[in-house]
Enzyme design. Structure first.
Site, PDB file in Angstrom:
ATOM      1  N   CYS A  51      54.748  17.178  33.469  1.00 26.66           N
ATOM      2  CA  CYS A  51      54.976  16.555  34.777  1.00 26.66           C
ATOM      3  C   CYS A  51      54.256  17.284  35.902  1.00 26.66           C
ATOM      4  CB  CYS A  51      56.470  16.477  35.075  1.00 26.66           C
ATOM      5  SG  CYS A  51      57.386  15.389  33.953  1.00 26.66           S
ATOM      6  N   ASN A 106      59.553   7.195  36.077  1.00 27.90           N
ATOM      7  CA  ASN A 106      58.971   8.531  35.940  1.00 27.90           C
ATOM      8  C   ASN A 106      57.842   8.497  34.909  1.00 27.90           C
ATOM      9  OD1 ASN A 106      58.360  11.185  35.323  1.00 27.90           O
ATOM     10  ND2 ASN A 106      60.475  11.850  35.064  1.00 27.90           N
ATOM     11  N   HIS A 156      57.281  15.087  42.710  1.00 26.92           N
ATOM     12  CA  HIS A 156      57.287  14.403  41.412  1.00 26.92           C
ATOM     13  C   HIS A 156      58.465  13.434  41.391  1.00 26.92           C
ATOM     14  CE1 HIS A 156      57.559  13.463  37.251  1.00 26.92           C
ATOM     15  NE2 HIS A 156      58.527  14.324  36.986  1.00 26.92           N
TER      16      HIS A 156
END
Length: 326
Positions: free
Chosen positions: A113, A283, A253
């Site tokens: 990520c 996500n 994020h």
């Protein structure tokens, strides 16, 4: 020229929309359970005939087209992904070829990520040192790594791509003006895909579930990611010589809405400065920041001098933050 500017932004989200109701029915969850806990309404999944390179190319092409730059003038492509087309060869050379980047190097960067944060900071340095334009693409197809029986990954992860095109600038104070990259290998196994690497190679007797994502302790992931994102952001702000009050756009994020809100609160960023796509796109790991950066540009236009704060954390644990002066 000693500054860096973003001259093009791009994004791509696959056409297939997967609403919460589809996942809640499969997992036996009450209606609204996912939205209440994650802030996600729906997410996008790639079509069966799409590979990672297909998503990356769409985002990269948009960024180049918006910039109006000749493709032979791009010197490097950095592709941040955890889901390449193949384990070997890397996917970046194929993406560069299909985008027509005849003079560019290309390399995959597997930073989970936080992959985009690593790629962005390294790209900024390459632009400054070599005075060439660099294309950064972050893309993932996580729908093919979800264990559909595991709630933690099923409700969060999605597919998507985002891209930024960085170029030399005569404005010396533009570009990444503060950054901090982090790694905490002591928590290496909190998010993992057990098999498929050199530790546990593919074999005939390998259970398919071992090639899917496992979140061993969701609460630990949440707390450690929040701490890493907040700490990295505070260090990056100090290095840049600015404060949270100076931030024009906050793009964390897009892990889930609760995590993003907690990080914003801890570092003291005005919630009105936060930009988010998590409700409609979920996500997509490293892709979430550049996707949000691109998709937010129309509603929240970026102006010279704007301070953009980005921060992320993910598997590894890897993390980081960057302060980008537009």
């Amino acid at each position: 020229m000693s500054g860096v500017e973003i001259i093009g932004l791009g994004h791509y989200a696959p056409e297939r929309i997967v609403p919460n109701s589809e996942i809640e029915a499969r997992l036996g969850l009450d209606a609204g359970w996912i939205k209440r806990r994650t802030g996600i309404d729906e997410r996008r999944y790639a079509a069966n005939d799409q590979a990672l390179s297909d998503l990356a190319i769409r985002a990269g092409d948009m960024a180049i087209t918006r910039a109006g730059l000749a493709r032979e003038d791009i010197g490097l492509l950095l592709l941040a992904t955890s889901t390449p087309d193949h384990l070997l060869p890397p996917t970046a050379p194929l993406v560069a070829h299909r985008l027509g980047l005849g003079n560019a190097g290309g390399i995959d960067m597997a930073g989970a990520c936080a992959g985009f944060m690593y790629a962005l900071t390294l790209a900024d340095s390459f632009v400054r040192s070599q005075c060439v334009t660099v294309l950064v693409i972050a893309a993932n197809i996580l729908s093919r790594r979800i264990n559909e029986a595991e709630r933690a990954s099923s409700v969060l992860f999605a597919d998507g791509a985002g891209a930024v095109l960085l170029a030399p600038s005569a404005r010396q104070n533009s570009g990444v003006v503060g950054a901090h990259l982090a790694a905490q290998g002591a928590h290496y196994d909190l998010i993992s895909i057990p098999a498929g690497g050199s530790r546990r190679p593919f074999a005939r007797d390998l259970d398919a579930s071992e090639t899917l994502m496992i979140l061993s302790d969701g609460q630990a992931v949440y707390s450690k990611a929040v701490a890493m994102m907040s700490n990295a952001a505070e260090i990056a702000l100090r290095k840049a010589g600015v404060t949270a009050a100076d931030v024009t756009h906050f793009i964390p994020h897009q892990a889930n809405a609760r995590m993003m809100g907690t990080v914003a609160h801890q570092i003291g960023v005005d919630p009105d400065r936060a930009r988010s796509t998590v409700a409609m796109f979920g996500n997509s790991s490293a892709a979430t920041i550049p996707l949000t950066l691109s998709m937010s540009a129309q509603e929240h236009r970026y102006a010279p001098g704007d301070i953009v704060l980005m921060t992320a954390a993910g598997a590894g644990l890897t993390g980081g933050a960057a302060v980008f002066r537009w």
